[in-house]
Design a protein around this motif. Structure first.
Motif, PDB file in Angstrom:
ATOM      1  N   ALA A  33       9.040   5.038   5.126  1.00 23.52           N
ATOM      2  CA  ALA A  33       7.597   5.488   5.551  1.00 23.52           C
ATOM      3  C   ALA A  33       7.222   4.625   6.794  1.00 23.52           C
ATOM      4  CB  ALA A  33       6.891   4.906   4.579  1.00 23.52           C
ATOM      5  N   GLY A  74       0.470  10.413 -11.767  1.00 20.38           N
ATOM      6  CA  GLY A  74       0.820   9.171 -11.410  1.00 20.38           C
ATOM      7  C   GLY A  74       1.780   8.137 -12.015  1.00 20.38           C
ATOM      8  N   ARG A 108       1.852   1.843  -3.563  1.00 20.13           N
ATOM      9  CA  ARG A 108       0.973   2.382  -4.346  1.00 20.13           C
ATOM     10  C   ARG A 108       0.728   3.817  -3.968  1.00 20.13           C
ATOM     11  NH1 ARG A 108      -1.269  -2.824  -3.434  1.00 20.13           N
ATOM     12  NH2 ARG A 108      -2.431  -2.459  -1.574  1.00 20.13           N
ATOM     13  N   GLU A 109       0.919   4.347  -2.888  1.00 18.61           N
ATOM     14  CA  GLU A 109       0.940   5.520  -2.592  1.00 18.61           C
ATOM     15  C   GLU A 109       1.936   6.471  -3.158  1.00 18.61           C
ATOM     16  OE1 GLU A 109      -0.787   9.220  -0.784  1.00 18.61           O
ATOM     17  OE2 GLU A 109      -1.563   7.328  -1.207  1.00 18.61           O
ATOM     18  N   LEU A 110       3.202   5.951  -3.019  1.00 17.08           N
ATOM     19  CA  LEU A 110       4.337   6.493  -3.609  1.00 17.08           C
ATOM     20  C   LEU A 110       4.287   6.631  -5.200  1.00 17.08           C
ATOM     21  CD1 LEU A 110       7.134   4.697  -1.768  1.00 17.08           C
ATOM     22  CD2 LEU A 110       6.720   7.144  -1.525  1.00 17.08           C
ATOM     23  N   GLU A 149       0.917  -1.306   0.107  1.00 18.13           N
ATOM     24  CA  GLU A 149       0.089  -0.120   0.145  1.00 18.13           C
ATOM     25  C   GLU A 149       1.026   1.401   0.163  1.00 18.13           C
ATOM     26  OE1 GLU A 149      -2.591   0.045   3.147  1.00 18.13           O
ATOM     27  OE2 GLU A 149      -4.002  -1.950   2.505  1.00 18.13           O
ATOM     28  N   ILE A 150       1.991   1.092   0.784  1.00 14.30           N
ATOM     29  CA  ILE A 150       2.911   2.396   0.638  1.00 14.30           C
ATOM     30  C   ILE A 150       3.428   2.466  -0.497  1.00 14.30           C
ATOM     31  CG2 ILE A 150       5.153   3.272   1.482  1.00 14.30           C
ATOM     32  CD1 ILE A 150       4.491   1.676   4.048  1.00 14.30           C
ATOM     33  N   THR A 197       1.490   6.993  -6.750  1.00 20.33           N
ATOM     34  CA  THR A 197       0.595   8.095  -7.021  1.00 20.33           C
ATOM     35  C   THR A 197       1.015   9.622  -6.879  1.00 20.33           C
ATOM     36  OG1 THR A 197      -1.413   6.431  -6.459  1.00 20.33           O
ATOM     37  CG2 THR A 197      -1.734   8.801  -6.522  1.00 20.33           C
ATOM     38  N   THR A 198       1.660   9.665  -5.772  1.00 18.02           N
ATOM     39  CA  THR A 198       1.976  11.109  -4.883  1.00 18.02           C
ATOM     40  C   THR A 198       3.329  11.446  -5.174  1.00 18.02           C
ATOM     41  OG1 THR A 198       2.180  10.386  -2.986  1.00 18.02           O
ATOM     42  CG2 THR A 198      -0.168  10.671  -3.646  1.00 18.02           C
ATOM     43  N   ASP A 199       4.324  10.733  -5.276  1.00 16.17           N
ATOM     44  CA  ASP A 199       5.761  11.164  -5.041  1.00 16.17           C
ATOM     45  C   ASP A 199       6.235  11.710  -6.050  1.00 16.17           C
ATOM     46  OD1 ASP A 199       8.692  11.150  -4.542  1.00 16.17           O
ATOM     47  OD2 ASP A 199       8.560   9.447  -3.043  1.00 16.17           O
TER      48      ASP A 199
END
Length: 210
Positions: A106, A75, A48-50, A45-46, A52-54
Motif C-alpha cells: 500500500a 470487518g 485498520r483499513e485492511l 491506519e493502513i 475493515t475492507t480486505d
C-alpha cells in the motif's frame, strides 16, 4: 541537464521512514511533519483499513482462528486478534506475515503514484523487519517507558497489556542507535514540534537518495 536546487527538489523526492516504540508519539510527530507539507502515510491506519475492507485478509483470519476473528457487523475483531498475537509468538509471526506485505504494498503504491513528493511513512516495525533500505533517512521517536505506559493507559490498556505490546517490539534504545535522526518526546508537544521543525528543515537541505 543542470537544475537549480529548487528544480532538483521538484523532480526528486525525499522518503523518510518514521519509527519508534509504541506510545512514543510517532503519530503526533507524523502529523507535525504533515503540517510542514510532507505527504504522510500511517501504517497503523493502513492496517485498520485492511481489517475493515480486505476480504482476502478476512478469509485468512477465519481459516486461522475461526469466526471469532470477525465482527458480526463486518470487518475484523481487533480485540480478538490482539488477544491472539500478543501472547503467542507463533501467532504473531503468522499475523505479521499476513499484514506486513499488504501494508508495504500500500505505501509503495502511494509513493510510486506521486514520486516527486516528499514522503513521511510511519512504520512501527521499520527496523525489526529490515525496511530501512526503503527510505533515504530514518527517524526514531523515543520516550521513557513510564511515559509510554501513561499514554497506553490513556488508550484503555492496563499495565500487563501495555508491557506485552512494548516487549513485542525492538527496545526503543536499539531503534535510537539505528536511526539517522532521533526525536525525544518526554511529554511536551511544543518540544516535539520544535524538533520536527528542525528535522524537516535539515532533511529538505539534503539531496534525495543521500
Amino acid at each position: 541537464m543542470l537544475y537549480s536546487s529548487d528544480e532538483y527538489r521538484a523532480y526528486c523526492s525525499m522518503r523518510v521512514g518514521l519509527t519508534g516504540g509504541i506510545g512514543c508519539g510517532k503519530s503526533t510527530a507524523g502529523k507535525c511533519f504533515a503540517e510542514l507539507g510532507w505527504q504522510r502515510l500511517d501504517s497503523d491506519e493502513i492496517v485498520r483499513e485492511l481489517l475493515t475492507t480486505d476480504p482476502d485478509l478476512h478469509s485468512a483470519l477465519r481459516s486461522r482462528w475461526g469466526g471469532g476473528a470477525l465482527l458480526s457487523e463486518g470487518g475484523a475483531n481487533r480485540s480478538f486478534i490482539a488477544g491472539k498475537v500478543f501472547h503467542d509468538a507463533a501467532e504473531l509471526r503468522w499475523w505479521e506475515g499476513q499484514v506486513l506485505p499488504r501494508v508495504r504494498a500500500a505505501w509503495q503504491g502511494a509513493l510510486a503514484a506521486d514520486p516527486a513528493a516528499d514522503w513521511l511513512v510511519e512504520v512501527p516495525l521499520l527496523f525489526e523487519k529490515d525496511l530501512s533500505d526503503s527510505f533515504d533517512v530514518t527517524v526514531c521517536v523515543e520516550s521513557p517507558e513510564s511515559i509510554q505506559l501513561e499514554r497506553l493507559a490513556a488508550k484503555g490498556l492496563d499495565r500487563e497489556q501495555s508491557l506485552a505490546r512494548i516487549n513485542n517490539q525492538m527496545p526503543v534504545m536499539d531503534k535510537v542507535r539505528r536511526a539517522n535522526i532521533v526525536l525525544s518526546n518526554p511529554g511536551s508537544f511544543d518540544f516535539l514540534q520544535r524538533q520536527v521543525q528542525r528535522a524537516s528543515e535539515m532533511l529538505r537541505q539534503l539531496p534525495p537518495n543521500s
